[in-house]
Design a protein around this motif. Sequence first.
Motif, PDB file in Angstrom:
ATOM      1  N   ALA A  33       0.866  -1.172   0.000  1.00 36.69           N
ATOM      2  CA  ALA A  33       0.000   0.000   0.000  1.00 36.69           C
ATOM      3  C   ALA A  33       0.906   1.225   0.000  1.00 36.69           C
ATOM      4  CB  ALA A  33      -0.896   0.015   1.233  1.00 36.69           C
ATOM      5  N   MET A  34       0.522   2.267  -0.737  1.00 31.84           N
ATOM      6  CA  MET A  34       1.401   3.410  -0.940  1.00 31.84           C
ATOM      7  C   MET A  34       0.693   4.718  -0.606  1.00 31.84           C
ATOM      8  SD  MET A  34       4.220   2.040  -2.138  1.00 31.84           S
ATOM      9  CE  MET A  34       5.078   3.502  -2.722  1.00 31.84           C
ATOM     10  N   GLY A  35       1.496   5.720  -0.283  1.00 30.25           N
ATOM     11  CA  GLY A  35       0.924   7.028  -0.001  1.00 30.25           C
ATOM     12  C   GLY A  35       1.912   8.147  -0.238  1.00 30.25           C
ATOM     13  N   TRP A  36       1.391   9.352  -0.321  1.00 31.40           N
ATOM     14  CA  TRP A  36       2.204  10.575  -0.396  1.00 31.40           C
ATOM     15  C   TRP A  36       1.891  11.434   0.828  1.00 31.40           C
ATOM     16  CZ3 TRP A  36       6.012  11.391  -3.816  1.00 31.40           C
ATOM     17  CH2 TRP A  36       6.009  10.686  -5.012  1.00 31.40           C
ATOM     18  N   PHE A  47      -0.773  14.128   5.547  1.00 29.12           N
ATOM     19  CA  PHE A  47      -1.233  13.225   4.505  1.00 29.12           C
ATOM     20  C   PHE A  47      -1.646  14.009   3.269  1.00 29.12           C
ATOM     21  CE2 PHE A  47      -3.317   9.849   2.407  1.00 29.12           C
ATOM     22  CZ  PHE A  47      -4.573  10.285   2.014  1.00 29.12           C
ATOM     23  N   VAL A  48      -1.306  13.478   2.093  1.00 30.63           N
ATOM     24  CA  VAL A  48      -1.703  14.084   0.830  1.00 30.63           C
ATOM     25  C   VAL A  48      -2.626  13.148   0.051  1.00 30.63           C
ATOM     26  CG1 VAL A  48      -0.898  14.953  -1.400  1.00 30.63           C
ATOM     27  CG2 VAL A  48       0.428  15.425   0.682  1.00 30.63           C
ATOM     28  N   ALA A  49      -2.172  11.930  -0.211  1.00 29.45           N
ATOM     29  CA  ALA A  49      -2.955  10.991  -1.013  1.00 29.45           C
ATOM     30  C   ALA A  49      -2.457   9.581  -0.737  1.00 29.45           C
ATOM     31  CB  ALA A  49      -2.842  11.317  -2.496  1.00 29.45           C
ATOM     32  N   ALA A  50      -3.325   8.604  -0.994  1.00 28.86           N
ATOM     33  CA  ALA A  50      -2.958   7.209  -0.786  1.00 28.86           C
ATOM     34  C   ALA A  50      -3.660   6.343  -1.820  1.00 28.86           C
ATOM     35  CB  ALA A  50      -3.322   6.744   0.620  1.00 28.86           C
ATOM     36  N   ILE A  51      -3.068   5.180  -2.077  1.00 32.81           N
ATOM     37  CA  ILE A  51      -3.616   4.238  -3.043  1.00 32.81           C
ATOM     38  C   ILE A  51      -3.364   2.830  -2.536  1.00 32.81           C
ATOM     39  CG2 ILE A  51      -1.482   4.177  -4.411  1.00 32.81           C
ATOM     40  CD1 ILE A  51      -3.299   4.126  -6.940  1.00 32.81           C
ATOM     41  N   ASN A  52      -4.314   1.929  -2.771  1.00 38.72           N
ATOM     42  CA  ASN A  52      -4.115   0.569  -2.279  1.00 38.72           C
ATOM     43  C   ASN A  52      -3.167  -0.193  -3.198  1.00 38.72           C
ATOM     44  OD1 ASN A  52      -5.755  -0.054  -4.438  1.00 38.72           O
ATOM     45  ND2 ASN A  52      -7.195  -1.299  -3.265  1.00 38.72           N
ATOM     46  N   ARG A  53      -2.854  -1.406  -2.828  1.00 43.00           N
ATOM     47  CA  ARG A  53      -1.756  -2.090  -3.499  1.00 43.00           C
ATOM     48  C   ARG A  53      -2.067  -2.498  -4.933  1.00 43.00           C
ATOM     49  NH1 ARG A  53      -1.588  -7.670  -3.490  1.00 43.00           N
ATOM     50  NH2 ARG A  53      -3.228  -8.761  -2.328  1.00 43.00           N
ATOM     51  N   ILE A  54      -3.362  -2.596  -5.280  1.00 42.89           N
ATOM     52  CA  ILE A  54      -3.704  -2.954  -6.658  1.00 42.89           C
ATOM     53  C   ILE A  54      -4.210  -1.755  -7.445  1.00 42.89           C
ATOM     54  CG2 ILE A  54      -4.126  -5.375  -6.118  1.00 42.89           C
ATOM     55  CD1 ILE A  54      -7.130  -4.762  -6.186  1.00 42.89           C
ATOM     56  N   THR A 101       1.564  -5.323   2.643  1.00 43.36           N
ATOM     57  CA  THR A 101       0.275  -5.810   3.121  1.00 43.36           C
ATOM     58  C   THR A 101      -0.305  -6.828   2.172  1.00 43.36           C
ATOM     59  OG1 THR A 101      -1.972  -5.144   3.720  1.00 43.36           O
ATOM     60  CG2 THR A 101      -0.925  -3.905   1.952  1.00 43.36           C
ATOM     61  N   ARG A 102      -1.176  -7.674   2.704  1.00 43.53           N
ATOM     62  CA  ARG A 102      -1.960  -8.583   1.868  1.00 43.53           C
ATOM     63  C   ARG A 102      -3.361  -8.035   1.646  1.00 43.53           C
ATOM     64  NH1 ARG A 102      -0.580 -14.704   4.139  1.00 43.53           N
ATOM     65  NH2 ARG A 102       1.658 -14.664   3.692  1.00 43.53           N
ATOM     66  N   GLY A 103      -3.676  -6.945   2.352  1.00 41.29           N
ATOM     67  CA  GLY A 103      -5.011  -6.382   2.250  1.00 41.29           C
ATOM     68  C   GLY A 103      -5.151  -5.423   1.089  1.00 41.29           C
ATOM     69  N   PHE A 104      -6.330  -4.844   0.970  1.00 42.87           N
ATOM     70  CA  PHE A 104      -6.632  -3.941  -0.136  1.00 42.87           C
ATOM     71  C   PHE A 104      -7.084  -2.561   0.365  1.00 42.87           C
ATOM     72  CE2 PHE A 104      -6.125  -7.143  -3.301  1.00 42.87           C
ATOM     73  CZ  PHE A 104      -6.501  -8.328  -2.687  1.00 42.87           C
ATOM     74  N   ASP A 105      -6.714  -2.260   1.607  1.00 40.35           N
ATOM     75  CA  ASP A 105      -7.144  -1.000   2.195  1.00 40.35           C
ATOM     76  C   ASP A 105      -6.255   0.154   1.739  1.00 40.35           C
ATOM     77  OD1 ASP A 105      -5.268  -0.804   5.195  1.00 40.35           O
ATOM     78  OD2 ASP A 105      -5.145  -2.449   3.731  1.00 40.35           O
ATOM     79  N   VAL A 106      -6.808   1.355   1.881  1.00 40.24           N
ATOM     80  CA  VAL A 106      -6.075   2.588   1.627  1.00 40.24           C
ATOM     81  C   VAL A 106      -5.674   3.158   2.979  1.00 40.24           C
ATOM     82  CG1 VAL A 106      -6.231   4.927   0.706  1.00 40.24           C
ATOM     83  CG2 VAL A 106      -7.345   3.037  -0.491  1.00 40.24           C
ATOM     84  N   ARG A 107      -4.435   3.570   3.116  1.00 41.43           N
ATOM     85  CA  ARG A 107      -3.912   3.993   4.416  1.00 41.43           C
ATOM     86  C   ARG A 107      -3.618   5.485   4.420  1.00 41.43           C
ATOM     87  NH1 ARG A 107      -0.395  -1.263   6.233  1.00 41.43           N
ATOM     88  NH2 ARG A 107      -2.026  -2.746   5.679  1.00 41.43           N
TER      89      ARG A 107
END
Length: 126
Positions: A33-36, A47-54, A101-107
């Motif tokens: 999971a990634m974020g800026w 926090f600026v923005a985030a995207i899940n792993r897929i 992560t194995r999940g699909f959440d946005v952090r």
Amino acid sequence: QVQFVESGGGLVQAGGSLNLSCAASGSIFSSYAMGWFRQTPGKEREFVAAINRIGDSRAYADSVKGRFTISRDNAKNTMYLQMNSLKPEDTAVYYCAADRTRGFDVRTSEERYNYWGQGTQVTVSS
């Protein structure tokens, strides 16, 4: 050892655009999971923005919604932040953040990220 390196920062006039990149090496990018986030001197990192792993779920800070777009290309091991209609208050050091992560959440919380890039400076002149 996984590493994340930002690029694309610079000096731009108000109303202009920049596209930041965060390139990953040393691990499977689609596992993260990634974020800026961004930080100015004397202030907390925000926090600026985030995207899940897929890449099918995103979140934005209210201050950038409608102007910034986060995306990722897992085949290229890279995340992007397209910044349009830049304002002087967007001036900051921008950091990419990652967490395996194995999940699909946005952090959206800084505490949920374990890996950070070195940062890239964005300066918006008025």
